[in-house]
Motif scaffolding. Structure first.
Motif, PDB file in Angstrom:
ATOM      1  N   GLU A  75       4.067   0.549   4.131  1.00  0.00           N
ATOM      2  CA  GLU A  75       3.009   0.294   5.123  1.00  0.00           C
ATOM      3  C   GLU A  75       2.354   1.596   5.573  1.00  0.00           C
ATOM      4  O   GLU A  75       1.164   1.628   5.870  1.00  0.00           O
ATOM      5  CB  GLU A  75       3.567  -0.453   6.336  1.00  0.00           C
ATOM      6  N   VAL A 129      -2.430  -0.297  -1.848  1.00  0.00           N
ATOM      7  CA  VAL A 129      -3.468  -1.192  -1.322  1.00  0.00           C
ATOM      8  C   VAL A 129      -3.016  -2.650  -1.287  1.00  0.00           C
ATOM      9  O   VAL A 129      -3.570  -3.445  -0.533  1.00  0.00           O
ATOM     10  CB  VAL A 129      -4.796  -1.043  -2.098  1.00  0.00           C
ATOM     11  N   ASP A 130      -2.022  -3.024  -2.086  1.00  0.00           N
ATOM     12  CA  ASP A 130      -1.470  -4.382  -2.085  1.00  0.00           C
ATOM     13  C   ASP A 130       0.030  -4.302  -2.318  1.00  0.00           C
ATOM     14  O   ASP A 130       0.489  -3.490  -3.128  1.00  0.00           O
ATOM     15  CB  ASP A 130      -2.070  -5.244  -3.207  1.00  0.00           C
ATOM     16  N   TYR A 185       3.367  -7.063  -2.906  1.00  0.00           N
ATOM     17  CA  TYR A 185       3.812  -8.437  -3.091  1.00  0.00           C
ATOM     18  C   TYR A 185       5.331  -8.464  -3.199  1.00  0.00           C
ATOM     19  O   TYR A 185       5.903  -7.670  -3.937  1.00  0.00           O
ATOM     20  CB  TYR A 185       3.233  -9.037  -4.380  1.00  0.00           C
ATOM     21  N   MET A 217       3.498  -3.547  -6.366  1.00  0.00           N
ATOM     22  CA  MET A 217       2.456  -2.937  -5.541  1.00  0.00           C
ATOM     23  C   MET A 217       1.326  -2.409  -6.409  1.00  0.00           C
ATOM     24  O   MET A 217       1.528  -1.996  -7.545  1.00  0.00           O
ATOM     25  CB  MET A 217       3.017  -1.842  -4.641  1.00  0.00           C
ATOM     26  N   LYS A 218       0.139  -2.468  -5.840  1.00  0.00           N
ATOM     27  CA  LYS A 218      -1.033  -1.866  -6.466  1.00  0.00           C
ATOM     28  C   LYS A 218      -1.253  -0.542  -5.752  1.00  0.00           C
ATOM     29  O   LYS A 218      -1.381  -0.493  -4.524  1.00  0.00           O
ATOM     30  CB  LYS A 218      -2.264  -2.758  -6.320  1.00  0.00           C
ATOM     31  N   GLU A 238     -11.964  -8.173 -11.735  1.00  0.00           N
ATOM     32  CA  GLU A 238     -11.052  -8.061 -10.602  1.00  0.00           C
ATOM     33  C   GLU A 238     -11.539  -9.012  -9.520  1.00  0.00           C
ATOM     34  O   GLU A 238     -12.739  -9.269  -9.411  1.00  0.00           O
ATOM     35  CB  GLU A 238     -11.067  -6.616 -10.094  1.00  0.00           C
ATOM     36  N   ASP A 239     -10.627  -9.517  -8.724  1.00  0.00           N
ATOM     37  CA  ASP A 239     -10.975 -10.374  -7.584  1.00  0.00           C
ATOM     38  C   ASP A 239     -11.777 -11.595  -8.017  1.00  0.00           C
ATOM     39  O   ASP A 239     -12.781 -11.951  -7.425  1.00  0.00           O
ATOM     40  CB  ASP A 239     -11.744  -9.558  -6.523  1.00  0.00           C
TER      41      ASP A 239
END
Length: 144
Positions: A82, A88-89, A91, A101-102, A135-136
């Motif tokens: 954190e 940035v991500d 999970y 993690m990204k 992406e996204d």
């Protein structure tokens, strides 16, 4: 949620700054009707927020990686992550690893420094992104 809601969501995913007037013309509805549908989608928690997409490259962040991480102390690891600007991500996942993690950094050297700092919390496998074909991607079908 009906087809009109799906079309609104699709348009908003493509461009969340699209004016209501343009959206209403595109789907042949009045502006107040579109505004009310968007409000209901927000109230239902389907639309959870709006944000700007930032260019990592333009911000000097040229390296993206996905890191699978295994730790025995999830609470301390999550607190560390954190506070890490590089992630940035994050999970929580099943399987051999606890987390995916990204990570976005300036270059591979800064990625290596970040991974060295992570090693105090467990071990990892790193996958460096070579290209991003898309992406996204929208959760709403393009067939609406």
């Amino acid at each position: 949620m009906d087809q009109i809601d799906r079309k609104i969501l699709s348009l908003m995913h493509e461009n969340a700054r699209m004016p209501i007037s343009e959206m209403s013309r595109t789907i042949s509805m009045s502006q107040p009707a579109v505004t009310e549908r968007i409000r209901k989608l927000e109230d239902q928690g389907i639309i959870t927020g709006y944000r700007a997409q930032l260019s990592g490259a333009k911000l000097g962040k040229h390296t993206t990686a996905f890191v699978m991480f295994k730790t025995d102390n999830c609470k301390d690891f999550v607190s560390f992550i954190e506070a890490s600007a590089e992630v940035v991500d994050l999970y929580r996942i099943s399987g051999e690893y606890n987390y995916l993690m990204k990570v976005v950094t300036e270059n591979t050297e800064s990625l290596a420094s970040f991974l060295d700092a992570c090693s105090a919390h467990g071990f990892s496998t790193t996958l460096i992104v070579l290209a991003t074909p898309f992406e996204d991607k929208s959760l709403i079908s393009n067939e609406v």
